[in-house]
Design a protein around this motif. Structure first.
Motif, PDB file in Angstrom:
ATOM      1  N   ARG A  14       0.838  21.921  -8.044  1.00  0.00           N
ATOM      2  CA  ARG A  14      -0.025  21.129  -7.171  1.00  0.00           C
ATOM      3  C   ARG A  14      -0.451  19.845  -7.867  1.00  0.00           C
ATOM      4  O   ARG A  14      -0.496  18.770  -7.247  1.00  0.00           O
ATOM      5  N   ILE A  15      -0.762  19.957  -9.140  1.00  0.00           N
ATOM      6  CA  ILE A  15      -1.151  18.769  -9.908  1.00  0.00           C
ATOM      7  C   ILE A  15       0.012  17.786  -9.996  1.00  0.00           C
ATOM      8  O   ILE A  15      -0.161  16.574  -9.808  1.00  0.00           O
ATOM      9  N   LEU A  16       1.201  18.294 -10.273  1.00  0.00           N
ATOM     10  CA  LEU A  16       2.361  17.415 -10.411  1.00  0.00           C
ATOM     11  C   LEU A  16       2.693  16.724  -9.090  1.00  0.00           C
ATOM     12  O   LEU A  16       3.036  15.543  -9.070  1.00  0.00           O
ATOM     13  N   SER A  17       2.591  17.460  -7.995  1.00  0.00           N
ATOM     14  CA  SER A  17       2.850  16.854  -6.683  1.00  0.00           C
ATOM     15  C   SER A  17       1.831  15.760  -6.400  1.00  0.00           C
ATOM     16  O   SER A  17       2.170  14.685  -5.894  1.00  0.00           O
ATOM     17  N   ALA A  18       0.570  16.030  -6.736  1.00  0.00           N
ATOM     18  CA  ALA A  18      -0.487  15.029  -6.537  1.00  0.00           C
ATOM     19  C   ALA A  18      -0.251  13.810  -7.420  1.00  0.00           C
ATOM     20  O   ALA A  18      -0.470  12.667  -6.992  1.00  0.00           O
ATOM     21  N   ALA A  19       0.191  14.044  -8.646  1.00  0.00           N
ATOM     22  CA  ALA A  19       0.470  12.930  -9.560  1.00  0.00           C
ATOM     23  C   ALA A  19       1.615  12.074  -9.027  1.00  0.00           C
ATOM     24  O   ALA A  19       1.543  10.836  -9.072  1.00  0.00           O
ATOM     25  N   CYS A  20       2.647  12.709  -8.520  1.00  0.00           N
ATOM     26  CA  CYS A  20       3.777  11.958  -7.955  1.00  0.00           C
ATOM     27  C   CYS A  20       3.311  11.075  -6.807  1.00  0.00           C
ATOM     28  O   CYS A  20       3.673   9.894  -6.723  1.00  0.00           O
ATOM     29  N   GLU A  21       2.495  11.630  -5.934  1.00  0.00           N
ATOM     30  CA  GLU A  21       1.999  10.866  -4.793  1.00  0.00           C
ATOM     31  C   GLU A  21       1.135   9.690  -5.251  1.00  0.00           C
ATOM     32  O   GLU A  21       1.278   8.571  -4.752  1.00  0.00           O
ATOM     33  N   ALA A  22       0.242   9.961  -6.209  1.00  0.00           N
ATOM     34  CA  ALA A  22      -0.684   8.924  -6.668  1.00  0.00           C
ATOM     35  C   ALA A  22       0.041   7.809  -7.403  1.00  0.00           C
ATOM     36  O   ALA A  22      -0.242   6.626  -7.193  1.00  0.00           O
ATOM     37  N   ILE A  23       0.969   8.167  -8.281  1.00  0.00           N
ATOM     38  CA  ILE A  23       1.714   7.157  -9.038  1.00  0.00           C
ATOM     39  C   ILE A  23       2.541   6.284  -8.091  1.00  0.00           C
ATOM     40  O   ILE A  23       2.603   5.067  -8.230  1.00  0.00           O
ATOM     41  N   ALA A  24       3.185   6.933  -7.125  1.00  0.00           N
ATOM     42  CA  ALA A  24       3.996   6.185  -6.163  1.00  0.00           C
ATOM     43  C   ALA A  24       3.127   5.265  -5.306  1.00  0.00           C
ATOM     44  O   ALA A  24       3.555   4.184  -4.915  1.00  0.00           O
ATOM     45  N   GLU A  25       1.905   5.693  -5.058  1.00  0.00           N
ATOM     46  CA  GLU A  25       1.024   4.929  -4.173  1.00  0.00           C
ATOM     47  C   GLU A  25       0.384   3.728  -4.856  1.00  0.00           C
ATOM     48  O   GLU A  25       0.354   2.626  -4.292  1.00  0.00           O
ATOM     49  N   VAL A  26      -0.141   3.911  -6.078  1.00  0.00           N
ATOM     50  CA  VAL A  26      -0.896   2.831  -6.719  1.00  0.00           C
ATOM     51  C   VAL A  26      -0.289   2.338  -8.033  1.00  0.00           C
ATOM     52  O   VAL A  26      -0.729   1.325  -8.570  1.00  0.00           O
ATOM     53  N   GLY A  27       0.729   3.035  -8.552  1.00  0.00           N
ATOM     54  CA  GLY A  27       1.336   2.628  -9.818  1.00  0.00           C
ATOM     55  C   GLY A  27       0.686   3.313 -11.001  1.00  0.00           C
ATOM     56  O   GLY A  27      -0.515   3.612 -10.971  1.00  0.00           O
ATOM     57  N   PHE A  28       1.466   3.537 -12.035  1.00  0.00           N
ATOM     58  CA  PHE A  28       0.970   4.299 -13.179  1.00  0.00           C
ATOM     59  C   PHE A  28      -0.189   3.617 -13.880  1.00  0.00           C
ATOM     60  O   PHE A  28      -1.140   4.273 -14.319  1.00  0.00           O
ATOM     61  N   GLU A  29      -0.145   2.299 -14.010  1.00  0.00           N
ATOM     62  CA  GLU A  29      -1.186   1.589 -14.758  1.00  0.00           C
ATOM     63  C   GLU A  29      -2.567   1.744 -14.133  1.00  0.00           C
ATOM     64  O   GLU A  29      -3.577   1.645 -14.825  1.00  0.00           O
ATOM     65  N   LYS A  30      -2.632   2.000 -12.830  1.00  0.00           N
ATOM     66  CA  LYS A  30      -3.915   2.144 -12.161  1.00  0.00           C
ATOM     67  C   LYS A  30      -4.356   3.599 -12.011  1.00  0.00           C
ATOM     68  O   LYS A  30      -5.448   3.875 -11.508  1.00  0.00           O
ATOM     69  N   ILE A  31      -3.498   4.520 -12.437  1.00  0.00           N
ATOM     70  CA  ILE A  31      -3.804   5.941 -12.288  1.00  0.00           C
ATOM     71  C   ILE A  31      -4.891   6.365 -13.267  1.00  0.00           C
ATOM     72  O   ILE A  31      -4.877   5.987 -14.435  1.00  0.00           O
ATOM     73  N   ARG A  32      -5.831   7.157 -12.774  1.00  0.00           N
ATOM     74  CA  ARG A  32      -6.826   7.788 -13.614  1.00  0.00           C
ATOM     75  C   ARG A  32      -6.723   9.292 -13.414  1.00  0.00           C
ATOM     76  O   ARG A  32      -6.431   9.756 -12.310  1.00  0.00           O
ATOM     77  N   MET A  33      -6.974  10.043 -14.472  1.00  0.00           N
ATOM     78  CA  MET A  33      -6.830  11.488 -14.389  1.00  0.00           C
ATOM     79  C   MET A  33      -7.737  12.065 -13.296  1.00  0.00           C
ATOM     80  O   MET A  33      -7.359  12.995 -12.584  1.00  0.00           O
ATOM     81  N   LYS A  34      -8.945  11.504 -13.155  1.00  0.00           N
ATOM     82  CA  LYS A  34      -9.866  11.981 -12.129  1.00  0.00           C
ATOM     83  C   LYS A  34      -9.275  11.816 -10.732  1.00  0.00           C
ATOM     84  O   LYS A  34      -9.455  12.672  -9.855  1.00  0.00           O
ATOM     85  N   MET A  35      -8.560  10.721 -10.525  1.00  0.00           N
ATOM     86  CA  MET A  35      -7.930  10.458  -9.234  1.00  0.00           C
ATOM     87  C   MET A  35      -6.921  11.552  -8.884  1.00  0.00           C
ATOM     88  O   MET A  35      -6.888  12.059  -7.758  1.00  0.00           O
ATOM     89  N   THR A  63       9.798  14.445 -14.263  1.00  0.00           N
ATOM     90  CA  THR A  63      10.680  15.605 -14.359  1.00  0.00           C
ATOM     91  C   THR A  63      10.577  16.457 -13.104  1.00  0.00           C
ATOM     92  O   THR A  63      11.583  16.940 -12.574  1.00  0.00           O
ATOM     93  N   HIS A  64       9.359  16.630 -12.620  1.00  0.00           N
ATOM     94  CA  HIS A  64       9.127  17.400 -11.392  1.00  0.00           C
ATOM     95  C   HIS A  64       9.812  16.739 -10.205  1.00  0.00           C
ATOM     96  O   HIS A  64      10.477  17.407  -9.401  1.00  0.00           O
ATOM     97  N   SER A  65       9.659  15.425 -10.108  1.00  0.00           N
ATOM     98  CA  SER A  65      10.281  14.680  -9.013  1.00  0.00           C
ATOM     99  C   SER A  65      11.796  14.812  -9.060  1.00  0.00           C
ATOM    100  O   SER A  65      12.451  15.048  -8.045  1.00  0.00           O
ATOM    101  N   PHE A  66      12.355  14.670 -10.270  1.00  0.00           N
ATOM    102  CA  PHE A  66      13.801  14.778 -10.430  1.00  0.00           C
ATOM    103  C   PHE A  66      14.283  16.165 -10.043  1.00  0.00           C
ATOM    104  O   PHE A  66      15.274  16.325  -9.322  1.00  0.00           O
ATOM    105  N   ALA A  67      13.595  17.195 -10.527  1.00  0.00           N
ATOM    106  CA  ALA A  67      14.011  18.572 -10.248  1.00  0.00           C
ATOM    107  C   ALA A  67      13.965  18.865  -8.757  1.00  0.00           C
ATOM    108  O   ALA A  67      14.820  19.567  -8.218  1.00  0.00           O
ATOM    109  N   THR A  68      12.960  18.297  -8.072  1.00  0.00           N
ATOM    110  CA  THR A  68      12.827  18.532  -6.639  1.00  0.00           C
ATOM    111  C   THR A  68      13.931  17.832  -5.857  1.00  0.00           C
ATOM    112  O   THR A  68      14.581  18.428  -4.999  1.00  0.00           O
ATOM    113  N   SER A  69      14.186  16.571  -6.170  1.00  0.00           N
ATOM    114  CA  SER A  69      15.194  15.817  -5.425  1.00  0.00           C
ATOM    115  C   SER A  69      16.604  16.246  -5.785  1.00  0.00           C
ATOM    116  O   SER A  69      17.527  16.102  -4.985  1.00  0.00           O
ATOM    117  N   ALA A  70      16.793  16.800  -6.989  1.00  0.00           N
ATOM    118  CA  ALA A  70      18.126  17.211  -7.426  1.00  0.00           C
ATOM    119  C   ALA A  70      18.436  18.656  -7.086  1.00  0.00           C
ATOM    120  O   ALA A  70      19.480  19.170  -7.465  1.00  0.00           O
TER     121      ALA A  70
END
Length: 203
Positions: A14-35, A63-70
């Motif tokens: 669940r955390i990894l899926s949320a991270a994928c969504e957040a990174i794709a949405e706002v970019g890694f540089e703007k990501i905060r762990m709390k988000m 890695t999670h994204s790759f494993a899911t799409s592959a």
């Protein structure tokens, strides 16, 4: 014990899926762990228990994204070799919302790779896995007699290069390209090399 392990794994997913969504949405540089924690519905402390740094979370998310799409469909062992390969080509392109999210993650990875050596090495390794994924499908087709013998390494590299080039243009919304034309353009040289009909297979 098994229940606790399963719960921990589900939380991690669940955390990894949320991270994928957040990174794709706002970019890694703007990501905060709390988000990410809020999006995943977990505490920041629990997030840090699984991923102690943003960098680790990013690489695990990739890695999670790759494993899911592959992940190939369950019927790939019975599907014709050309269909299996066509499905892989299709999944290498931003052809649906989920794959477009994956592509945003890859774009973040490319940018970070230019600035960070560990990220660059990680990206190179992921490309090696993609190369092996494409190459494995070609090798299986050759071994079964469905494909003509070919230079698997060179052809796999060509598929990835074309997918990256056309995929970027699709992500940009370039009006001169569309998904059907891109699939056809990638498939034609592959089909010629492997002795297959030039039309992209129905998948």
């Amino acid at each position: 014990m098994e229940t606790r392990a399963r719960t921990a794994e589900e939380t991690r997913e669940r955390i990894l899926s949320a991270a994928c969504e957040a990174i794709a949405e706002v970019g890694f540089e703007k990501i905060r762990m709390k988000m990410v924690a809020e999006r995943a519905g977990v505490s920041t402390a629990l997030l840090h228990y699984h991923f102690d740094t943003r960098e680790k979370l990013f690489t695990e998310a990739m890695t999670h994204s790759f494993a899911t799409s592959a992940g190939l469909e369950d019927d790939t062992t019975t599907a014709p070799a050309a269909v299996v390969l066509a499905r892989i080509v299709h999944s290498l392109l931003p052809t649906d919302p989920e794959l477009r999210q994956d592509w945003r993650l890859w774009q973040e990875l490319w940018v970070r790779s230019l600035r960070d050596e560990k990220t660059r090495l990680f990206a190179v390794d992921l490309y090696a896995q993609l190369h092996a994924w494409v190459g494995g499908a070609i090798e299986q087709g050759v071994a079964s007699g469905a494909f003509r013998s070919a230079d698997v390494d060179r052809l796999s590299t060509l598929v990835l290069a074309l997918s990256d080039g056309y995929g970027i243009r699709l992500m940009l919304g370039d009006p001169t390209v569309n998904v059907d034309d891109v699939l056809a353009a990638i498939w034609r040289p592959v089909a010629e090399e492997l002795g297959l009909p030039p039309e992209f297979p129905g998948i």
